[in-house]
Design a protein around this motif. Structure first.
Motif, PDB file in Angstrom:
ATOM      1  N   LEU A  72      -4.087   5.876   1.674  1.00 53.26           N
ATOM      2  CA  LEU A  72      -4.546   7.048   0.918  1.00 53.26           C
ATOM      3  C   LEU A  72      -5.136   8.092   1.858  1.00 53.26           C
ATOM      4  O   LEU A  72      -4.856   9.297   1.733  1.00 53.26           O
ATOM      5  CB  LEU A  72      -5.594   6.627  -0.118  1.00 53.26           C
ATOM      6  CG  LEU A  72      -5.082   5.837  -1.325  1.00 53.26           C
ATOM      7  CD1 LEU A  72      -6.252   5.199  -2.079  1.00 53.26           C
ATOM      8  CD2 LEU A  72      -4.289   6.738  -2.268  1.00 53.26           C
ATOM      9  N   ARG A  73      -5.942   7.626   2.801  1.00 51.49           N
ATOM     10  CA  ARG A  73      -6.572   8.546   3.755  1.00 51.49           C
ATOM     11  C   ARG A  73      -5.512   9.230   4.622  1.00 51.49           C
ATOM     12  O   ARG A  73      -5.606  10.424   4.916  1.00 51.49           O
ATOM     13  CB  ARG A  73      -7.575   7.774   4.606  1.00 51.49           C
ATOM     14  CG  ARG A  73      -8.407   8.673   5.528  1.00 51.49           C
ATOM     15  CD  ARG A  73      -9.362   7.852   6.383  1.00 51.49           C
ATOM     16  NE  ARG A  73     -10.334   7.143   5.534  1.00 51.49           N
ATOM     17  CZ  ARG A  73     -10.544   5.850   5.584  1.00 51.49           C
ATOM     18  NH1 ARG A  73      -9.843   5.097   6.439  1.00 51.49           N
ATOM     19  NH2 ARG A  73     -11.447   5.279   4.818  1.00 51.49           N
ATOM     20  N   ARG A  74      -4.486   8.458   5.015  1.00 52.44           N
ATOM     21  CA  ARG A  74      -3.428   9.011   5.876  1.00 52.44           C
ATOM     22  C   ARG A  74      -2.690  10.151   5.186  1.00 52.44           C
ATOM     23  O   ARG A  74      -2.283  11.122   5.825  1.00 52.44           O
ATOM     24  CB  ARG A  74      -2.449   7.898   6.258  1.00 52.44           C
ATOM     25  CG  ARG A  74      -1.424   8.305   7.313  1.00 52.44           C
ATOM     26  CD  ARG A  74      -0.468   7.171   7.625  1.00 52.44           C
ATOM     27  NE  ARG A  74       0.425   6.886   6.506  1.00 52.44           N
ATOM     28  CZ  ARG A  74       1.516   7.597   6.234  1.00 52.44           C
ATOM     29  NH1 ARG A  74       1.847   8.640   6.986  1.00 52.44           N
ATOM     30  NH2 ARG A  74       2.283   7.279   5.219  1.00 52.44           N
ATOM     31  N   ARG A  75      -2.573  10.052   3.851  1.00 59.13           N
ATOM     32  CA  ARG A  75      -1.845  11.078   3.099  1.00 59.13           C
ATOM     33  C   ARG A  75      -2.778  12.147   2.520  1.00 59.13           C
ATOM     34  O   ARG A  75      -2.339  13.031   1.771  1.00 59.13           O
ATOM     35  CB  ARG A  75      -1.050  10.439   1.974  1.00 59.13           C
ATOM     36  CG  ARG A  75      -0.048   9.413   2.447  1.00 59.13           C
ATOM     37  CD  ARG A  75       0.990   9.119   1.412  1.00 59.13           C
ATOM     38  NE  ARG A  75       1.628   7.830   1.605  1.00 59.13           N
ATOM     39  CZ  ARG A  75       2.635   7.362   0.868  1.00 59.13           C
ATOM     40  NH1 ARG A  75       3.106   8.111  -0.126  1.00 59.13           N
ATOM     41  NH2 ARG A  75       3.150   6.180   1.096  1.00 59.13           N
ATOM     42  N   GLY A  76      -4.053  12.049   2.837  1.00 58.58           N
ATOM     43  CA  GLY A  76      -4.984  13.079   2.384  1.00 58.58           C
ATOM     44  C   GLY A  76      -5.344  12.998   0.916  1.00 58.58           C
ATOM     45  O   GLY A  76      -5.717  14.005   0.302  1.00 58.58           O
ATOM     46  N   ILE A  77      -5.255  11.800   0.317  1.00 60.94           N
ATOM     47  CA  ILE A  77      -5.593  11.603  -1.096  1.00 60.94           C
ATOM     48  C   ILE A  77      -6.996  11.015  -1.169  1.00 60.94           C
ATOM     49  O   ILE A  77      -7.248   9.912  -0.697  1.00 60.94           O
ATOM     50  CB  ILE A  77      -4.583  10.668  -1.789  1.00 60.94           C
ATOM     51  CG1 ILE A  77      -3.179  11.273  -1.699  1.00 60.94           C
ATOM     52  CG2 ILE A  77      -4.984  10.439  -3.251  1.00 60.94           C
ATOM     53  CD1 ILE A  77      -2.087  10.343  -2.228  1.00 60.94           C
ATOM     54  N   ASN A  78      -7.897  11.751  -1.768  1.00 58.29           N
ATOM     55  CA  ASN A  78      -9.309  11.360  -1.790  1.00 58.29           C
ATOM     56  C   ASN A  78      -9.659  10.582  -3.063  1.00 58.29           C
ATOM     57  O   ASN A  78     -10.269  11.107  -3.991  1.00 58.29           O
ATOM     58  CB  ASN A  78     -10.192  12.606  -1.671  1.00 58.29           C
ATOM     59  CG  ASN A  78     -11.659  12.253  -1.516  1.00 58.29           C
ATOM     60  OD1 ASN A  78     -11.998  11.176  -1.014  1.00 58.29           O
ATOM     61  ND2 ASN A  78     -12.529  13.152  -1.958  1.00 58.29           N
ATOM     62  N   ILE A  79      -9.238   9.333  -3.102  1.00 57.90           N
ATOM     63  CA  ILE A  79      -9.595   8.431  -4.206  1.00 57.90           C
ATOM     64  C   ILE A  79     -10.189   7.166  -3.590  1.00 57.90           C
ATOM     65  O   ILE A  79      -9.576   6.551  -2.714  1.00 57.90           O
ATOM     66  CB  ILE A  79      -8.372   8.054  -5.077  1.00 57.90           C
ATOM     67  CG1 ILE A  79      -7.671   9.301  -5.603  1.00 57.90           C
ATOM     68  CG2 ILE A  79      -8.819   7.166  -6.240  1.00 57.90           C
ATOM     69  CD1 ILE A  79      -6.405   8.992  -6.391  1.00 57.90           C
TER      70      ILE A  79
ATOM     71  N   ALA B  33       0.832  -1.202   0.000  1.00 57.93           N
ATOM     72  CA  ALA B  33       0.000   0.000   0.000  1.00 57.93           C
ATOM     73  C   ALA B  33       0.869   1.255   0.000  1.00 57.93           C
ATOM     74  O   ALA B  33       0.611   2.205  -0.754  1.00 57.93           O
ATOM     75  CB  ALA B  33      -0.936  -0.015   1.206  1.00 57.93           C
ATOM     76  N   LYS B  34       1.917   1.257   0.838  1.00 55.73           N
ATOM     77  CA  LYS B  34       2.808   2.420   0.919  1.00 55.73           C
ATOM     78  C   LYS B  34       3.503   2.667  -0.423  1.00 55.73           C
ATOM     79  O   LYS B  34       3.565   3.806  -0.903  1.00 55.73           O
ATOM     80  CB  LYS B  34       3.843   2.205   2.024  1.00 55.73           C
ATOM     81  CG  LYS B  34       4.832   3.358   2.169  1.00 55.73           C
ATOM     82  CD  LYS B  34       5.883   3.066   3.220  1.00 55.73           C
ATOM     83  CE  LYS B  34       6.834   4.239   3.372  1.00 55.73           C
ATOM     84  NZ  LYS B  34       7.514   4.600   2.103  1.00 55.73           N
TER      85      LYS B  34
END
Length: 441
Positions: free
Chosen positions: A350-357, A310-311
């Motif tokens: 994705l949520r941790r990095r603020g990416i809204n996909i 995931a990372k």
């Protein structure tokens, strides 16, 4: 008032010849009208047959009902409308028909499994119609032959789409019947071959449009359209030409291409490769371009955890965000549906990095063959492109083959033996399949 397409002279001859033939076989391509022609002939057989008990079948009970009893308004239920009823006979699904020679009982059976043969034992049948006969189990078909030996007027009706020449139905049945006929020893064998071109209900305009979507040199076209018995050897993507499919960034720049949507397809490998493919769709969804991918080939002892994959994949996504200014406006992620834990790990990263996909399961409702056919059509239309640095995906497209052993069993299955990176194909297909309707293929 409904206008029905007329029969061709050859179709009429086949129906006429069934009256004096014990074995009637229709083979050919898809949408050739084989089922309808046999239904007309078989209903004529039932109308005057001296025996009461008869049998119809398919690869499953549901298939038999769909193809023979209903057949989209052309089945026995409709041909004998007003003088038939559905019911049971000895705990078997059946159709009771009133004919000019008395009541007929037509038992309905599925024949795709080895133990299906036992379900038709104990009875003698006057006639039989099996649709898609070569998809039924060998023991079931052999039992069909045996159960009609005592018939007052033995008549068998089969229809089939072509399989590999080595298939048991050809080897044990049709090849032998052909040989007898050549030697003048089998006048009761009535065989005909039809293709979609013989189906007068399909206009020339529609026919031309359909045929354009196929590579005429492909095995697919040979089998499904021309109705030939072909072995599934050779490449799947026979329309692929490297000079037409493989591009570099100059292609995008020179053609002033703008991307209206992006899609990421992810295939999670166990001991194979994990691949995340980025696909870009240009204006009006004209070009489908494989832009980049994340590729990691793990082994039995070097697989990553879900969190590590995931990372690394989100690292790649951040790179794509920097490369394509419109990336976040319309991007989708379709991830291997069988691995719920990985989808959750990816969503969390994705949520941790603020990416809204949003991460959704890969669309598999239509099956892998539909995904393969879609890519084949796009290649043949000159719309499918791959960036030159995606060497593993290029290798996969160039080396993908049909599994011959599976094809001999009657299945179109892509070879998956590690001889080429098939995971790249799954990944790229996951990113394209959900957009099928927009692609207008």
């Amino acid at each position: 008032m409904i206008n029905y397409a007329p029969l061709t002279e050859r179709q009429s001859e086949y129906i006429k010849d069934t009256n004096d033939s014990w074995l009637n076989v229709l083979e050919g391509g898809k949408r050739a009208g084989k089922n309808i022609i046999n239904l007309i002939a078989y209903s004529m057989c039932l109308e005057v047959h001296p025996d009461k008990l008869h049998l119809v079948g398919g690869v499953s009970l549901g298939s038999a009902k769909m193809n023979i009893i209903d057949s989209n308004g052309f089945g026995l239920l409709h041909l004998f409308k007003g003088r038939c009823r559905e019911g049971e006979y000895q705990n078997r699904d059946a159709l009771y028909i009133q004919t000019v020679t008395g009541e007929k009982v037509v038992i309905i059976a599925g024949g795709g499994k080895a133990n299906d043969a036992a379900r038709i034992k104990g009875n003698s049948y006057g006639s039989v119609y099996i649709s898609e006969v070569n998809e039924c189990h060998q023991s079931f078909v052999q039992e069909v032959f045996d159960r009609t030996l005592a018939s007052s007027k033995r008549q068998l009706f089969f229809d089939l789409n072509p399989f590999a020449p080595s298939h048991w139905f050809y080897r044990d049945i049709l090849d032998y019947q052909d040989e007898l006929k050549i030697n003048g020893e089998n006048e009761g064998y009535n065989y005909a071959h039809f293709t979609i071109k013989d189906n007068l209900s399909i206009s020339d305009e529609i026919l031309k449009s359909v045929i354009k979507t196929y590579d005429k040199t492909s095995l697919w076209y040979q089998a499904d359209i021309l109705g030939r018995r072909v072995a599934a050897t050779g490449r799947i993507y026979t329309g692929y030409k490297k000079q037409e499919v493989v591009i570099d960034r100059n292609y995008i720049k020179d053609n002033n291409l703008k991307f209206v949507e992006f899609s990421i397809g992810i295939d999670v490998g166990g001991t194979d490769a994990t691949v995340a493919t980025l696909t870009g769709f240009t204006q009006q969804y004209r070009d489908i371009i494989e832009l980049d991918y994340y590729y990691h080939k793990q082994g039995k002892e070097s697989g990553y955890t879900h969190d590590r994959y995931a990372k690394e994949i989100v690292d790649k996504i951040e790179e794509w965000i920097r490369t394509y200014p419109s990336f976040l406006f319309s991007t989708h992620i379709f991830c291997e549906s069988a691995d719920k834990l990985f989808r959750q790990a990816l969503t969390n990263e994705l949520r941790r990095r603020g990416i809204n996909i949003t991460v959704v399961p890969a669309y598999k409702k239509e099956g892998i063959l539909d995904r393969i056919r879609l890519v084949n059509i796009l290649i043949n239309q000159g719309r499918y492109k791959i960036m030159r640095h995606l060497v593993n995906l290029i290798e996969a497209i160039e080396n993908a083959t049909w599994d011959q052993k599976e094809k001999d069993k009657g299945e179109w299955v892509r070879t998956d033996d590690g001889s080429y990176p098939v995971d790249c194909l799954d990944s790229s297909e996951y990113s394209i399949q959900p957009f099928k309707k927009r692609l207008e293929v």
